[in-house]
Design an enzyme around this catalytic site. Structure first.
Site, mmCIF file in Angstrom:
data_model
loop_
_atom_site.group_PDB
_atom_site.id
_atom_site.type_symbol
_atom_site.label_atom_id
_atom_site.label_comp_id
_atom_site.label_asym_id
_atom_site.label_seq_id
_atom_site.Cartn_x
_atom_site.Cartn_y
_atom_site.Cartn_z
ATOM 1 N N GLY A 232 0.776 -1.232 0.000
ATOM 2 C CA GLY A 232 0.000 0.000 0.000
ATOM 3 C C GLY A 232 0.806 1.279 0.000
ATOM 4 N N SER A 233 0.210 2.362 -0.387
ATOM 5 C CA SER A 233 0.744 3.708 -0.349
ATOM 6 C C SER A 233 0.089 4.553 -1.422
ATOM 7 C CB SER A 233 2.262 3.745 -0.491
ATOM 8 O OG SER A 233 2.711 5.057 -0.199
#
EC number: 4.1.1.65
Length: 217
Positions: free
Chosen positions: A181-182
């Site tokens: 994620g990000s």
């Protein structure tokens, strides 16, 4: 199909969970069941996270496609040294449940590639764009330039980018991923006509982020 960028992580996770599963057989039943369940869940999540579904290319030279699956977090005007004045920033947030394989947004040649070490702020923090660890990538062709950044986050601390300077690329090609994620920020030139809005969900290689006028297929 699973992402080749995650094979090492996936193998390590599977071996670790397998070891934990069999070690749990030696433990009391009250401990055995939670350990086995947790191991199984970790395996299932890893397999789900590193999935790499096929995508259908847009096939239109005027289209700039999303480099990541996720949700459009921010759209705003900005000046940038690579794309020029009055450019448009589009930030795409990737949750741990999105497909994390990143794809090239436009046909062209890689003319800028730079890694920046940094912090691991939450992806929703707007300072993460400049302060977090990131990989900056610039692609240009005879009509346009596009700049984008793989930005790490609080959970995502492993950026994978398999590009080299002067490499010729095509829109929709896989080039890397951000593990767990990000966000991915893409900066478009002033002539780009934005084709989505904040809150829109994107699919890497398929969702059209913007179109370049006066360019035919």
């Amino acid at each position: 199909m699973f992402a080749r960028y995650g094979r090492t992580t996936l193998t390590k996770t599977l071996l670790l969970c397998l070891a934990a599963f069999f070690c749990a057989l030696l433990l009391p039943t009250l401990v055995q069941i939670p350990v086995m369940t947790l191991s199984l869940l970790m395996v299932l999540f890893s397999l789900y996270f590193f999935r790499d579904p096929s995508r259908t290319p847009v096939g239109n030279a005027s289209a700039i496609v999303a480099p990541a699956d996720g949700k459009v977090l921010l759209i705003r005007k900005t000046d940038h040294p690579f794309t020029g004045k009055n450019s448009t920033l589009v930030s795409i947030f990737m949750s741990p449940f999105n497909v994390h394989v990143n794809r090239i947004p436009i046909n062209g040649r890689v003319t800028h590639l730079e890694y920046h070490p940094g912090k691991f702020l939450m992806a929703f923090d707007h300072n993460s764009m400049s302060d977090n660890e990131r990989m900056d990538i610039g692609i240009e062709n005879t009509q346009s330039k596009v700049f984008f950044s793989q930005v790490s986050g609080f959970l995502a601390r492993r950026i994978v980018c398999h590009l080299t300077n002067d490499q010729n690329v095509r829109a929709g090609e896989k080039f890397g991923m951000i593990k767990f994620g990000s966000r991915l920020d893409i900066i478009l030139p002033s002539q780009a006509e934005i084709a989505l809005e904040e809150g829109k969900k994107t699919r890497a290689g398929e969702t059209v982020v913007a179109r370049l006028p006066n360019i035919t297929t």
